[in-house]
Design a protein around this motif. Structure first.
Motif, PDB file in Angstrom:
ATOM      1  N   GLU A   1       6.733  -4.244  -8.428  1.00 36.82           N
ATOM      2  CA  GLU A   1       8.052  -3.703  -8.767  1.00 36.82           C
ATOM      3  C   GLU A   1       7.926  -2.758  -9.959  1.00 36.82           C
ATOM      4  N   GLU A   2       7.191  -3.157 -10.972  1.00 30.92           N
ATOM      5  CA  GLU A   2       7.021  -2.317 -12.156  1.00 30.92           C
ATOM      6  C   GLU A   2       6.278  -1.021 -11.838  1.00 30.92           C
ATOM      7  N   LEU A   3       5.364  -1.077 -10.880  1.00 30.78           N
ATOM      8  CA  LEU A   3       4.587   0.103 -10.506  1.00 30.78           C
ATOM      9  C   LEU A   3       5.340   1.014  -9.528  1.00 30.78           C
ATOM     10  N   GLY A   4       6.526   0.588  -9.103  1.00 30.15           N
ATOM     11  CA  GLY A   4       7.291   1.360  -8.127  1.00 30.15           C
ATOM     12  C   GLY A   4       6.752   1.240  -6.720  1.00 30.15           C
TER      13      GLY A   4
ATOM     14  N   ALA B   1      -3.556  -5.055  -9.415  1.00 28.67           N
ATOM     15  CA  ALA B   1      -3.689  -3.914 -10.311  1.00 28.67           C
ATOM     16  C   ALA B   1      -4.620  -2.860  -9.720  1.00 28.67           C
ATOM     17  N   MET B   2      -5.697  -3.304  -9.073  1.00 35.14           N
ATOM     18  CA  MET B   2      -6.636  -2.358  -8.478  1.00 35.14           C
ATOM     19  C   MET B   2      -6.004  -1.616  -7.301  1.00 35.14           C
ATOM     20  N   LEU B   3      -5.345  -2.360  -6.418  1.00 37.26           N
ATOM     21  CA  LEU B   3      -4.697  -1.696  -5.291  1.00 37.26           C
ATOM     22  C   LEU B   3      -3.628  -0.732  -5.782  1.00 37.26           C
ATOM     23  N   GLY B   4      -2.819  -1.168  -6.740  1.00 40.84           N
ATOM     24  CA  GLY B   4      -1.776  -0.299  -7.270  1.00 40.84           C
ATOM     25  C   GLY B   4      -2.339   0.970  -7.849  1.00 40.84           C
ATOM     26  N   ALA B   5      -3.457   0.854  -8.569  1.00 33.18           N
ATOM     27  CA  ALA B   5      -4.080   2.043  -9.168  1.00 33.18           C
ATOM     28  C   ALA B   5      -4.526   3.028  -8.098  1.00 33.18           C
TER      29      ALA B   5
END
Length: 216
Positions: free
Chosen positions: A162-165, A68-72
């Motif tokens: 996947e959900e974060l694209g 979650a942190m990397l995705g953000a």
């Protein structure tokens, strides 16, 4: 998932490192790196808020929090990085002195009966059957006594990315397994497949370093 607790603690521990590597690896000037970090924090909290609470005893909650942190951060970058550079960025951001200490500490209990029992319990839990952001794994001990393998058939990081694209960037996270194994001082990490690269499963093999050195 509640923000208070592990997600907030992870931000406190690692946000500075993630910001520093924006400059060191990705080449952003310090002011831009600071602005990215400022935008990433509410995005991180937004992602965390959409995640379910993990079951008590599920050992993979830290993995999904790191994702979650990397995705953000990636979603707040002006330019999307490629997988190769993101691999370096994520490893450098995660492998702080504190993380290296944690890996060394964990290495002291690797392969003992308690560690084996915990791996078997994790395999039996099949947590991803109830929480898609967790993991399902099978556990195999190598017949020659050289270590063991966790073979993952469901991966929460793949689901969230996947959900974060961002699914194409998932291999950047997979590579951290090698760095953490190297830091623990007792294992050599081996892998043939990952789900993120289209494999039938993710195999995480841990070979006893001293035993391999003695056999060499």
């Amino acid at each position: 998932m509640r923000w208070t607790g592990m997600p907030m603690a992870m931000w406190v521990l690692f946000a500075g490192s993630f910001q520093k590597q924006l400059t060191a690896v990705l080449g952003y000037d310090p002011d831009t790196a600071r602005k990215i970090t400022e935008k990433a924090k509410p995005k991180y909290r937004e992602i965390i808020a959409k995640l379910p609470e993990f079951e008590k005893g599920d050992r993979f909650s830290m993995n999904i929090i790191g994702c979650a942190m990397l995705g953000a951060f990636v979603l707040c970058m002006p330019k999307r990085p490629d997988t190769e550079v993101l691999t370096v960025y994520y490893e450098n951001a995660q492998m702080t002195p504190l993380m290296k200490w944690f890996c060394r500490k964990s290495g002291k209990s690797k392969f003992i009966a308690k560690d084996i029992a915990a791996m078997k319990a994790t395999a039996a839990r099949k947590a991803a059957d109830r929480n898609p952001y967790s993991w399902n794994m099978d556990f195999y001990e190598y017949p020659d006594g050289s270590g063991y393998e966790g073979r993952f058939t469901k991966c929460g990081i793949c689901v969230l990315m996947e959900e974060l694209g961002l699914f194409d960037l998932t291999p950047a996270m997979c590579h951290l397994d090698y760095a953490m194994s190297d830091a623990d001082g007792v294992t050599n990490f081996v892998r043939q497949y990952t789900l993120a690269s289209g494999g039938p499963y993710c195999d995480c093999g841990y070979k006893k370093k001293r035993l391999q050195e003695d056999r060499a």
